[in-house]
Design an enzyme around this catalytic site. Structure first.
Site, PDB file in Angstrom:
ATOM      1  CB  CYS A   1       5.643  35.489  43.320  1.00  0.00           C
ATOM      2  SG  CYS A   1       6.342  33.815  43.200  1.00  0.00           S
TER       3      CYS A   1
ATOM      4  CG  HIS B   1       5.957  35.666  48.307  1.00  0.00           C
ATOM      5  ND1 HIS B   1       4.754  36.002  47.733  1.00  0.00           N
ATOM      6  CD2 HIS B   1       6.414  34.582  47.623  1.00  0.00           C
ATOM      7  CE1 HIS B   1       4.492  35.164  46.751  1.00  0.00           C
ATOM      8  NE2 HIS B   1       5.481  34.290  46.651  1.00  0.00           N
TER       9      HIS B   1
END
Length: 512
Positions: free
Chosen positions: A346, A448
């Site tokens: 991310c 994630h």
């Protein structure tokens, strides 16, 4: 408490229990998870609830809404799907005095602490309505407090501790952490700081994280009960035979200095960014025998690490500046260009690229920052926020993760995608994610939960030369589920759960 059903008849709302604490990180979240698994195994339809959570550790519901990771863990322990009603207000800090405000799963504003306090009355109503929806669907709701429930300067605007417990008419279990010391002052001092009505609502105490033989604390239990007239429901020993995901990054603050050596062949480092988010992404790696996962904060020689990970960040540009200011940037560039394995998740993925631009000032002042330049991508931070549960494929390995980001990352001419995306929020798609360079040694992804699926973990470990270790691990959803069972067994051995059950059994027939 009662409510009217759609037919106009009076129907009883589910009862609640509140687990409040003497401070932050005393174990409230883990205890709620254990109670959820205990009651679920009794056949009780139980749900967790935390009116307001402050954490950069979040996840995504099946509906594509964002909520605190701790309440997702508690929902898993209760054997139910997570829902934004379980954490209706989530504050994600972006600076020392500011946070993104997420309400019922959607980001609505960036706010200073002072401005947020003017919003709290309306948000209490939002949280109360969310709680009532849960009470209409479940047999029992277990409330979790936030920080200390006795912050006298904040109690007038409290929407998560005693005010919510009073609204739900919930008996309160007060949790103290004996490991940090001062347990008598924690418990007695908390009672001294709150008002008579709040003291009356506290039914008793849970003493958490005891090291040694709990029998040696029997006289301490007697003293607390004699001083307060309230029950000690148990002394819960420290556990080390299983792991439960932590709520917030306080558990990885000030990591011990790493001491790499040529013998540390299985060491994986995670850079402890100032605005780190979703650090529990890496918990599956901790559960693999033979791997040493280490959070590192101070710049150091990196030749003792098999791989390094740049985690998510709630303020990507500020953390890029930190990497450059501390000297980390140069060390990471040298590591990545000279044979090291680097993975960015991310915000970490964004940092590995060439530029991160924030033209609208979503994370601070408008502008752009030069990244590490190890991946041929550039990122523009822009609304709306992406929150998806995402199915993906990496070669022959299939995974299920989630995306939470305000940025769009574009490949440049040399960019090569890492993952094939199969669906987002249940909608089939044909897309790609991430980027890889330097013959696969440097890679980044928005996903994630990347390590939740054992097949994906095994493929990554193979890519860094540690594939033989993956076969020994049980992690991801199966590993977490086993940990919830062990947590419930741990609480059953050390808490008077019959007494806790009796607090609500009159209003919850399935609890009896």
């Amino acid at each position: 408490m009662h409510r009217l059903d759609t037919g106009g008849s009076v129907k009883r709302s589910a009862p609640c229990i509140a687990v409040l604490g003497t401070g932050s990180d005393v174990g409230k979240s883990v205890l709620v998870a254990g109670l959820c698994r205990y009651f679920a195994d009794l056949g009780v339809r139980v749900a967790p609830f935390k009116a307001q959570n402050m954490s950069n550790n979040s996840g995504v519901t099946p509906e594509g809404l964002e909520m605190g990771r701790a309440q997702i863990v508690q929902a898993e322990a209760a054997r139910i799907a997570p829902h934004a009603d379980m954490n209706p207000i989530l504050l994600k800090p972006t600076s020392e005095i500011g946070a993104q405000v997420v309400v019922l799963g959607e980001a609505i504003a960036n706010s200073s602490a002072k401005t947020y306090h003017t919003m709290k009355e309306g948000l209490f109503q939002v949280a109360s309505e969310a709680l009532e929806r849960l009470r209409s669907r479940y047999d029992l709701v277990i409330l979790e407090g936030a920080g200390s429930c006795a912050e006298v300067n904040l109690m007038a605007t409290d929407i998560v501790n005693f005010r919510m417990a009073a609204y739900a008419d919930a008996p309160v279990l007060l949790v103290g952490d004996i490991h940090r010391g001062g347990i008598f002052a924690q418990l007695i001092g908390t009672l001294a700081c709150i008002g008579p009505a709040e003291r009356e609502r506290v039914t008793g105490f849970i003493i958490n994280r005891f090291r040694g033989d709990p029998e040696l604390f029997a006289d301490g239990v007697q003293w607390i009960e004699a001083q307060t007239g309230k029950k000690v429901y148990g002394v819960v020993p420290w556990f080390s035979h299983f792991d439960i995901e932590a709520e917030d990054s306080v558990v990885i603050e000030k990591p011990k200095p790493a001491v790499p050596s040529s013998a540390a062949d299985h060491r994986i480092g995670v850079i402890r960014l100032p605005h780190i988010s979703n650090f529990t992404d890496f918990d599956p790696l901790k559960r693999i025998p033979g791997i040493e996962l280490q959070y590192v904060e101070q710049p150091m020689k990196l030749d003792g690490f098999r791989a390094l990970i740049l985690p998510g960040s709630k303020n990507t540009r500020a953390d890029i500046a930190w990497l450059q200011r501390t000297g980390w940037a140069g060390r990471l560039i040298e590591y990545g260009t000279s044979g090291g394995h680097l993975l960015g998740i991310c915000g970490g993925y964004q940092m590995l690229g060439r530029v991160v631009a924030d033209p609208e000032g979503l994370e601070g002042s408008p502008g752009e920052s030069t990244g590490l330049g190890l991946l041929p991508v550039h990122t523009v931070l822009q609304a709306p926020k992406v929150t998806t549960r995402t199915e993906f494929r990496w070669g022959d390995a299939e995974g299920l993760g989630y995306e939470i980001h305000m940025g769009q990352t574009m490949h440049e001419s040399a960019g090569r995608p890492l993952l094939a995306i199969r669906s987002r929020n249940g909608v089939i798609c044909d897309d790609v994610d991430g980027c890889t360079a330097f013959e696969g040694r440097v890679m980044g992804t928005y996903l994630h939960g990347f390590f939740d699926m054992p097949a994906v973990t095994a493929r990554w470990l193979s890519s860094i030369g540690l594939g033989a270790l993956a076969a020994e691990a049980v992690h991801g959803p199966a590993g977490r589920d086993r940990a919830y069972d062990l947590l419930s067994e741990h609480l059953q051995a050390h808490l008077d759960l019959d007494a806790i059950r009796r607090l609500v059994e009159d209003a919850c027939p399935s609890c009896s």
